[in-house]
Scaffold this motif. Structure first.
Motif, short mmCIF file in Angstrom:
data_model
loop_
_atom_site.label_atom_id
_atom_site.label_comp_id
_atom_site.label_asym_id
_atom_site.label_seq_id
_atom_site.Cartn_x
_atom_site.Cartn_y
_atom_site.Cartn_z
N ALA A 14 79.28 19.00 77.08
CA ALA A 14 80.02 17.87 77.66
C ALA A 14 79.33 16.55 77.37
O ALA A 14 79.98 15.55 77.02
N ARG A 15 78.02 16.52 77.50
CA ARG A 15 77.28 15.28 77.22
C ARG A 15 77.39 14.88 75.76
O ARG A 15 77.49 13.70 75.45
N TYR B 138 80.76 12.94 78.13
CA TYR B 138 80.95 13.03 79.58
C TYR B 138 79.74 13.74 80.20
O TYR B 138 79.33 14.81 79.73
N TRP C 293 77.79 15.39 91.51
CA TRP C 293 77.91 13.99 91.13
C TRP C 293 77.32 13.11 92.22
O TRP C 293 77.00 13.57 93.31
N ARG D 272 87.14 13.47 92.94
CA ARG D 272 86.90 13.51 91.50
C ARG D 272 87.93 14.41 90.82
O ARG D 272 87.91 15.63 91.02
N VAL E 187 87.96 15.11 87.77
CA VAL E 187 87.24 15.93 86.80
C VAL E 187 86.52 17.03 87.58
O VAL E 187 85.86 16.75 88.58
N ARG F 66 90.25 12.69 78.25
CA ARG F 66 89.05 12.73 77.41
C ARG F 66 87.90 13.42 78.13
O ARG F 66 87.17 14.24 77.55
N ASP F 67 87.73 13.10 79.42
CA ASP F 67 86.66 13.75 80.19
C ASP F 67 86.93 15.24 80.35
O ASP F 67 86.00 16.07 80.25
N ALA G 175 86.07 17.12 77.22
CA ALA G 175 84.63 17.32 77.05
C ALA G 175 84.15 18.57 77.76
O ALA G 175 83.13 19.16 77.37
#
Length: 207
Positions: A98-99, A103, A128, A135, A137, A174-175, A178
């Motif tokens: 993911a990073r 993200y 988080w 969230r 995500v 997009r997140d 990821a």
């Protein structure tokens, strides 16, 4: 490393009252899950054999004055669908992936709870910064060698639909990408989650 739905998190300010109200709305009484370190406890209802709905609130058995911050419970005034988790069998690799795709899911931390029967369940998840923020995500969870809660004979509901609301759906997609995760996203002024459940009393919407 494809992540799939693990559970939805329905946060309530009073656990006993929240579970009672949920049972009255749905005709399904969730099963007691157990207590977490930090002052929360939960009840669970299955969403099939591989996912579940978690109703989480302040632990009625916690020491007086305990104010859990998880999912905004410290200041929560009414129930809300606060978060969702996707399951991965290699959380460290999924975080790295993911990073690399832009993200950051947050740091990986261990957590546990003990069931009413005394069984200790242990897992690892991502956290988080702001526990009170909804969230859209998902956070990541890895159960390791622990048996998944959905396989424990939970009372069942059917998840008809699950949607995120977000001011910028493209950014959210997009997140999600990821994390190798797909979710229907509707445009709206504020971030929110919405789940429609098929219950013995008809369709019930949680938000």
């Amino acid at each position: 490393m494809t992540a799939e739905l693990d559970h939805l998190v329905y946060a309530v300010p009073d656990l006993v009252a929240g579970v009672t109200a949920f049972a009255e709305r749905t005709g399904v009484t969730p099963a007691a899950g157990g207590s977490h370190p930090g002052g929360t406890a939960n009840y669970l209802a299955g969403l099939g054999s591989t996912a579940y709905l978690e109703i989480i609130g302040p632990d009625p058995a916690a020491a007086p004055g305990t104010r859990p911050r998880a999912f905004g419970l410290e200041a929560l005034a009414e129930p809300r669908l606060a978060a969702w988790a996707v399951r991965t069998d290699d959380i460290d690799a999924t975080v790295r992936q993911a990073r690399e795709h832009g993200y950051d899911p947050g740091d990986v931390q261990p957590l546990s709870r003990r069931t009413p029967a005394g069984t200790l369940l242990e897992w690892r998840l991502t956290r988080w910064g702001d526990p009170a923020e909804i969230r859209p995500v998902p956070f990541l969870i890895d159960w390791g060698e622990t048996a998944h809660p959905a396989a424990s004979g939970l009372p069942q509901l059917r998840l008809v639909s699950f949607t995120a609301i977000h001011p910028d759906p493209e950014a959210l997609h997009r997140d999600l990408a990821a994390l190798d995760t797909v979710l229907e996203v509707a445009k709206g002024p504020e971030q929110a989650l919405e789940a429609v459940l098929d219950t013995p009393l008809g369709a019930v919407t949680l938000r």
